[in-house]
Design an enzyme around this catalytic site. Structure first.
Site, PDB file in Angstrom:
ATOM      1  N   ASP A   1      -1.652  -1.920  -7.676  1.00 16.32           N
ATOM      2  CA  ASP A   1      -1.449  -3.320  -7.313  1.00 16.32           C
ATOM      3  C   ASP A   1      -1.702  -4.199  -8.527  1.00 16.32           C
ATOM      4  OD1 ASP A   1      -1.824  -5.954  -5.767  1.00 16.32           O
ATOM      5  OD2 ASP A   1      -1.447  -4.537  -4.153  1.00 16.32           O
TER       6      ASP A   1
ATOM      7  N   HIS B   1      -3.587 -10.601  -4.850  1.00 18.25           N
ATOM      8  CA  HIS B   1      -2.964  -9.596  -3.983  1.00 18.25           C
ATOM      9  C   HIS B   1      -3.820  -8.340  -3.894  1.00 18.25           C
ATOM     10  CE1 HIS B   1       0.227  -6.714  -2.629  1.00 18.25           C
ATOM     11  NE2 HIS B   1       0.599  -7.765  -1.929  1.00 18.25           N
TER      12      HIS B   1
ATOM     13  N   SER C   1       2.643  -5.138   2.978  1.00 16.76           N
ATOM     14  CA  SER C   1       1.519  -4.653   2.166  1.00 16.76           C
ATOM     15  C   SER C   1       0.258  -4.578   3.012  1.00 16.76           C
ATOM     16  CB  SER C   1       1.278  -5.581   0.971  1.00 16.76           C
ATOM     17  OG  SER C   1       2.260  -5.432  -0.012  1.00 16.76           O
TER      18      SER C   1
END
EC number: 3.4.21.-
Length: 690
Positions: free
Chosen positions: A184, A224, A384
């Protein structure tokens, strides 16, 4: 396609070296780090001693992303054939560099792959593609492309089985025996949710951010990854609160990465696994790009090494099979649902769907750690987040049963999911039958699943409408193919059969003349110590039905299929069971070859169930009782109006054309026939363990 074509320079190598050493030559390079100069110096001996390969036609293939804005022309992954030696990637790369230099081109070698797949990553002109494709040992070349992060507390309650729900989330274990790798963005490891639970590795491979005015604020770069780490194992909002995470940075501050960086990250994981083998590993891939053969191949290699990969289906409101790594069969692909168990909508887009999705999970307004401060939380949505939920559930399942294979884990995730809760009207009509109606949930307990015979339904890609088109569905290596069926929206098909291919059994379906295409549908089961075979009866004489049964003693019938070798309109009656006469026999039309799928396994027993209505129906179903698992599904008696038969969980579904337009009579009514099996051996072994 946005690529600048390099000029062909036919200068002698010494003159080329002098130009490169000068300031003007250095400025002319795409990179200013001096690597090209060292490269050409090293090529002198290569050119002197290496004859150029004969100019034969290319046997390798070239692949690139179907979405032009996502392409990265000029960077290529060269994949060699599997049987090549470990030293071959470097040798092939040097050979390519030497031959390119003779043509006046420079190639920068960016990375060499050994542990994941044989190949290398290069930066070169697209003018050299034909040359590279002709090199010995090259299997295929893929142009690099972008991948993207897929994010746009009801969630913890939703994955807890209803009978065990309380005022707070109480998982069966914390997943402490499992290590989760997260590919990520960077992560704020000091956040109170994940402090002490995440190890930030030194791996970083990301592209430059778009735009010269983009500021790399820590809160943006970490957002994120920090949120997903909190969803997987956060103290308060995490699924598997005891799982440890290792983060690899493959996405930049804008949530953008590349296929090649993801490949290098996966190889980093494989190298660590080889150097220091640990317990079960889960790899979370909360990203998606266009379909990539090389990325799917890398996932396959890692899965063969025992690693569980969980991927986001994608947020493009599209068929997940068009994206990678979601389309890789070895990956557990997760779509997103909301608090009402409905597909997530993200503006004009939303969760991906289709046959490449294994199941759905919570993915809207998910509360998790925020990178704004060490105690902040934020709500995010996307596949996700859904994939992070399943990664956490997988960690807990593997902590309870560390020896589970990927096939066993996937089957358990499917079996224990909440079923038939999604409103299928959200999906495009042609995708509804292909998309699983499953929302992930924890198993009711960490024990007691060993007695169950687990099966799942695997759909093929559409065959296309050509006259002799075929579709193929296959099971995972650890699964047994117990039955094969087919489905055509036009009803014109030449049936289906099980065939051995490459040492494995596959399900093949055949399109018919005038048909719009066909799907093959495999019923894939976990059946330890199974010995399965297919018995075939050729077409019988006119007016006589074709019959076939299990020949070997102790074998039971798990499925029936039939197909027509000769071309026709696809209107013959399909293979059917006659349970009232002989429950271990398949019976088909006189013009068809009929096949019986038969298996022997300790304690395996099967029975036949039939359900029909006196009047024509567009859909007829029959389900197995609790404790029994559906292994085969077919139609009885079968007419020209049957579109096909397929399994949905433990229910056999037979579809027919719209009765208002076909003029069916009651004599043509279609019944659904299910073969239901169970394993007394597994049940007994489970009871002994308890």
């Amino acid at each position: 396609m946005g690529t600048v074509r390099s000029r062909r320079l036919w200068w002698p190598l010494p003159l080329l070296l002098l130009l490169l050493r000068g300031p003007a030559g250095a400025r002319a390079q795409e990179d200013d780090d001096g690597d090209y100069e060292e490269l050409v110096l090293a090529l002198r001996s290569e050119e002197d001693g290496l004859a150029e390969a004969p100019q034969h036609g290319a046997t390798a293939t070239f692949h690139r992303c179907a979405k032009d804005p996502w392409r990265l022309p000029g960077t290529y992954v060269v994949v060699l054939k599997e049987e090549t030696q470990r030293s071959q990637p470097e040798r092939t790369a040097r050979r390519l560099q030497a031959q390119a230099a003779r043509r006046g081109y420079l190639i920068k070698l960016l990375h060499v792959f050994h542990d994941l797949l044989p190949g290398f990553l290069v930066k070169m002109s697209r003018d050299l593609l034909e040359l590279a494709l002709r090199l010995p040992h090259v299997d295929y070349i893929e142009e690099d492309s972008y991948v993207f992060a897929q994010s746009i507390p009801w969630n913890l309650e939703r994955i807890t089985p209803a009978r065990y729900r309380a005022d707070e989330y109480q998982p069966p274990n914390g997943g402490s025996l499992v290590e989760v790798y997260l590919l990520d963005t960077s992560i704020q490891s000091g956040h109170r949710e994940i402090e002490g639970r995440v190890m930030v590795t030194d791996f970083e491979s990301v592209p430059e951010e778009d735009g010269t005015r983009f500021h790399r604020q820590a809160s943006k770069c970490d957002s994120h990854g920090t949120h997903l780490a909190g969803v997987v194992s956060g103290r308060d909002a995490g699924v598997a609160k005891g799982a440890s995470l290792r983060s690899l940075r493959v996405l930049n501050c804008q949530g953008k990465g590349t296929v090649s960086s993801t490949l290098i990250g996966l190889e980093f994981i494989r190298k660590n696994q080889l150097v220091q083998p640990v317990g079960p590993l889960v790899v979370l891939l909360p990203l998606a790009g266009g379909y990539s053969r090389v990325l799917n191949a890398a996932c396959q290699r890692l899965a063969k090494a025992g690693v569980v990969l969980v991927a986001a289906a994608g947020n493009f409101r599209d068929d997940a099979c068009l994206y990678s790594p979601a389309s890789a069969p070895e990956v557990i692909t997760v779509g997103a649902t909301n608090a009402q168990d409905q597909p997530v909508t993200l503006g004009t887009l939303g969760t991906n769907f289709g046959r490449c999705v294994d199941l759905f999970a919570p993915g809207e307004d998910i509360i998790g750690a925020s990178s704004d401060c060490s105690t902040c939380f934020v709500s995010r949505s996307g596949t996700s987040q859904a994939a992070a939920h399943v990664a956490g559930i997988a960690a807990m399942m593997l902590s309870a049963e560390p020896e589970l294979t990927l096939a066993e884990l996937r089957q358990r995730l499917i079996h224990f999911s909440a079923k038939d809760v999604i409103n299928e009207a959200w999906f495009p009509e042609d995708q509804r039958v292909l998309t699983p109606n499953l929302v992930a949930a924890l198993p009711p307990s960490t024990h007691g699943a060993g007695w169950q015979l687990f099966c799942r339904t695997v759909w093929s890609a559409h065959s296309g409408p050509t006259r002799m088109a075929t579709a193929m569905a296959r099971c995972a290596p650890d699964e047994e193919l117990l039955s094969c069926s087919s489905f055509s929206r036009s009803g014109k098909r030449r049936g289906e059969r099980i065939k051995a291919q490459g040492g494995r059994r596959v399900c093949l379906a055949h399109n018919a003349f005038g048909g719009e295409g066909v799907y093959a549908i495999a019923r894939c089961c976990l059946l330890p110590q199974a010995n399965c075979s297919v018995h075939t009866a050729p077409p019988a004489g006119a007016g006589m039905g074709t019959r076939v049964h299990c020949h070997h003693q102790g074998h039971v019938l798990t499925g029936c299929s039939s197909h027509w070798e000769v071309e026709d309109l696809g209107t013959h009656k399909p293979s059917v069971l006659r349970p009232r006469v002989q429950p271990d026999q398949c019976m088909g039309h006189s013009g068809a070859s009929t096949h019986a799928s038969c298996c022997h396994a300790p304690g395996l027993e099967c029975k036949v169930k039939e359900h029909g209505l006196p009047a024509p129906q567009e859909q007829v179903t029959v389900a197995c009782e609790e404790g029994w698992t559906l292994t085969g599904c077919s139609a009885l008696p079968g007419t020209s109006h049957v579109l096909g038969a397929y399994a949905v969980d433990d229910t056999c579904v037979v579809r027919s054309r719209d009765v208002s337009t076909t003029g069916n009579t009651s004599e043509q009514a279609v019944a659904a026939v299910a073969i239901c099996c169970r394993s007394r051996h597994l049940a007994q072994a489970s009871q002994e363990l308890q």
